[in-house]
Structures are given as C-alpha cells and as structure tokens.
Design a protein around this motif. Structure first.
Motif, PDB file in Angstrom:
ATOM      1  N   LEU A 290       0.821  -1.207   0.000  1.00 28.54           N
ATOM      2  CA  LEU A 290       0.000   0.000   0.000  1.00 28.54           C
ATOM      3  C   LEU A 290       0.858   1.262   0.000  1.00 28.54           C
ATOM      4  O   LEU A 290       0.588   2.217  -0.726  1.00 28.54           O
ATOM      5  N   THR A 291       1.905   1.266   0.827  1.00 30.74           N
ATOM      6  CA  THR A 291       2.752   2.459   0.921  1.00 30.74           C
ATOM      7  C   THR A 291       3.490   2.727  -0.387  1.00 30.74           C
ATOM      8  O   THR A 291       3.812   3.883  -0.689  1.00 30.74           O
ATOM      9  N   SER A 292       3.782   1.680  -1.147  1.00 32.22           N
ATOM     10  CA  SER A 292       4.443   1.890  -2.437  1.00 32.22           C
ATOM     11  C   SER A 292       3.481   2.419  -3.501  1.00 32.22           C
ATOM     12  O   SER A 292       3.914   3.007  -4.502  1.00 32.22           O
ATOM     13  N   ARG A 293       2.168   2.224  -3.288  1.00 35.20           N
ATOM     14  CA  ARG A 293       1.180   2.643  -4.273  1.00 35.20           C
ATOM     15  C   ARG A 293       0.462   3.938  -3.891  1.00 35.20           C
ATOM     16  O   ARG A 293      -0.082   4.615  -4.765  1.00 35.20           O
ATOM     17  N   ILE A 294       0.445   4.277  -2.610  1.00 35.50           N
ATOM     18  CA  ILE A 294      -0.240   5.489  -2.168  1.00 35.50           C
ATOM     19  C   ILE A 294       0.330   6.742  -2.832  1.00 35.50           C
ATOM     20  O   ILE A 294      -0.437   7.636  -3.233  1.00 35.50           O
ATOM     21  N   PRO A 295       1.665   6.897  -2.987  1.00 38.93           N
ATOM     22  CA  PRO A 295       2.163   8.105  -3.667  1.00 38.93           C
ATOM     23  C   PRO A 295       1.618   8.278  -5.081  1.00 38.93           C
ATOM     24  O   PRO A 295       1.422   9.418  -5.523  1.00 38.93           O
ATOM     25  N   ILE A 296       1.364   7.176  -5.788  1.00 42.04           N
ATOM     26  CA  ILE A 296       0.817   7.277  -7.141  1.00 42.04           C
ATOM     27  C   ILE A 296      -0.601   7.825  -7.089  1.00 42.04           C
ATOM     28  O   ILE A 296      -0.953   8.758  -7.827  1.00 42.04           O
TER      29      ILE A 296
END
Length: 336
Positions: free
Chosen positions: A113-119
C-alpha cells in the motif's frame, strides 16, 4: 477554537473505529451469515494444496477459531503494535500498521500500500488543484457575466464535463495525445523525488482528464452560489459604502459561496485518493485503486480490506480538515 478542534478530532477517531468495525463485520461476519465456514476462510491462506491438517493449523495460528470479538480485538491491536503470523514452521512478524498478508502471495499488505499510495496521491493532488482553480474561476466569471455568451459557453462545456465519464475522456485524450499527436510517448509514473518535471509531465493527461469531470461540477456550484450571494443585502451595503468591486466579489461574495465548495472538495479529494479505480485503470497507473481491482479479481480478502480501511482513513481525515476550514471561513461554525 480548542474545544471545537477537540470535538472534531474525537468524532473523527470514533468514526474511524466504527468504520473499522463495520469493515471487519463485512469481511468476517457477513460471509459466515451467508454460509461460509471458518475452514473455508482458512483454506484461502493455504492455497491449492489445502488439506485438513494445514487448514486446522492456519485456523489456529491466525485465530479464526476464536470468537469474532476476540478476532476484532487482535485486528485492531495489529494496526497499532503489529502481529505475528505463522504459515508454516517459521513465524513472520507483521509490523504496525499490520493489515495482514495476501492470500495468494503471502506478501505483507502495508508495504504494498505504501508503495502505491504516492501514485494515487499524486493523481489526486494534481487533478484537485486543476479542477478547483478552473472550476471556481469559471463559476465566478459566469456568475458575473450572467446571460452572456461567455456564461452560456462555459456552462455548456461544464454540462459536457459532468456528462462525459472519465473512461471516455481518458481514452480520448490518450488516443489524441499519444497516437494521433504523439506529444507523450506513454504515461509512466515517475516519483516526484526522482524528477519533479517528469513527474508532472507524465501525469498531465490523467490530471486534465480527471479534472475535466470535477471542474465542470465545481463551476456550476460556484456559479449558483455566487448568483445567490451577490443578491444579498450585505453585498449591496458593501457597495454602498464604496468598497472596490473586486474586494466585494472576493472578500464578501466568494467567501460566502465557498462553503458548499469546501464541503464537496473534502469529500471528492478523500474519495479520489482511495478509489480512483477507473482513472488508474485507463492510464495503467499502479495506485491503490488498481491494487483493489487486483485483490477483487484474485478474491484476495486482505488486499481489499486494507484498501478499504486506507480509503476510509483518507475520507475521514479530509472531512476533519473540512471542519477546520469551516471554522476559518465562518467563525460561527465554532459555536456549533
């Protein structure tokens, strides 16, 4: 102001607890009411080679054999202090906030999730800035030029923006600017920390496609609010006192008309971060919306549950910020 802030923060925390309880019930209580057994739920963690002994081990290690209130307590506890999971002979520690492991890959949910939240956040913040600025300015100009050609043109475009879905405008923009006129070679996400200019350039088409839908709605709302506000007695009084017209419009007219805009902006921004599924799918962006689709397609319960809770968190936080902005715009709100 302090008492107002404490009440709103307490209400936000209470709402998050209610959302977590409802989400937990949807994913763990409702399936049981529909006839799913605990063994069937545990079998999803085992995989294709499920056997009675491995199912029983997973059921015990993950606490599925405990009462639902105990499972909910462990679920809440894992969000704050983490949890230990045992899928085989070795134990795995899931660091806080722990949303569990994927059924299919046994990969921890939170790092994904943390790797995708910035997107998703990059998509939301850029589109929000565009639609807020263009929508409010268009609405104000249309209200001040009521009945003119500019008013009719802008409201006609706004009507088209509200009517056209994002998958149509997104695909149209992709066809025009990557195929017909290859200004963009492709839409690939570049982290802001790596190259801010490339980050903005690659997201410009998704931003504009998404903002076209929302800015149309904001233009119509702003126009309606300004038309109502500019006919109020205090506006005529301000003009009679000799205030400059731009000060009357901005300080007295627009400020009063911003209340519904602030309300809907907080809701839209929170929802967009958590559920920009269609936009991310159209432009092949690997945000949390696309991650939710992946979880649904694979029947991966922890992924869907994690995305649901993260989306709910953003919505609650955005509504809390809306309440604080209310207090700044209209001091009378602090007394409520």
């Amino acid at each position: 102001m302090a008492a107002y802030l404490i009440r709103r923060v307490f209400g936000a925390v209470l709402l998050l607890l209610i959302v977590s309880a409802v989400t937990f019930a949807i994913f763990f209580l409702v399936p049981r009411l529909a006839g799913q057994s605990v063994d069937q739920l545990a079998a999803q963690y085992v995989g294709k080679d499920a056997n009675p002994s491995s199912i029983a081990a997973v059921k015990k290690n993950l606490g599925f054999d405990q009462p639902l209130y105990a499972q909910y307590w462990h679920f809440i506890k894992a969000l704050f202090v983490g949890a230990d999971y045992r899928f085989g002979p070795d134990a795995s520690h899931c660091s806080a906030p722990c949303f569990g492991y994927s059924f299919k890959t046994h990969v921890e949910i939170w790092p994904q999730l943390t790797s995708r939240i910035p997107i998703s956040f990059s998509l939301a913040i850029g589109a929000a800035v565009i639609w807020l600025i263009t929508g409010v300015i268009t609405g104000v100009v249309s209200a001040l030029k009521r009945g003119s050609f500019l008013d009719r043109l802008s409201m006609g475009v706004a009507l088209a923006g509200v009517s056209l879905p994002i998958f149509f405008t997104g695909m149209l923009a992709l066809g025009l600017f990557t195929v017909q006129w290859p200004i963009w070679n492709g839409i690939d996400y570049v982290p802001f920390t790596d190259d801010p200019l490339q980050w903005a350039w690659n997201l410009l088409i998704p931003w504009c496609s998404l903002a076209f839908l929302y800015s149309a709605l904001y233009a119509r709302l702003t126009r309606a609010g300004m038309l109502e506000t500019m006919n109020e007695d205090y506006i005529r009084t301000a003009r009679a006192k000799g205030l400059k017209e731009n000060k009357v419009i901005v300080k007295h007219g627009l400020r009063a008309a911003l209340t519904p805009i602030v309300t809907i902006f907080g809701m839209d921004f929170g929802l967009l971060i958590g559920s920009a599924v269609i936009t991310e799918t159209v432009f092949s962006l690997k945000g949390i919306g696309a991650y939710a689709i992946e979880g649904i397609q694979n029947n991966d319960l922890p992924i869907v549950m994690g995305v649901t809770l993260v989306a709910a968190f953003f919505i609650v936080v955005c509504n809390l910020l809306v309440d604080l902005v209310y207090a700044a715009i209209d001091p009378r709100v602090r007394l409520s």
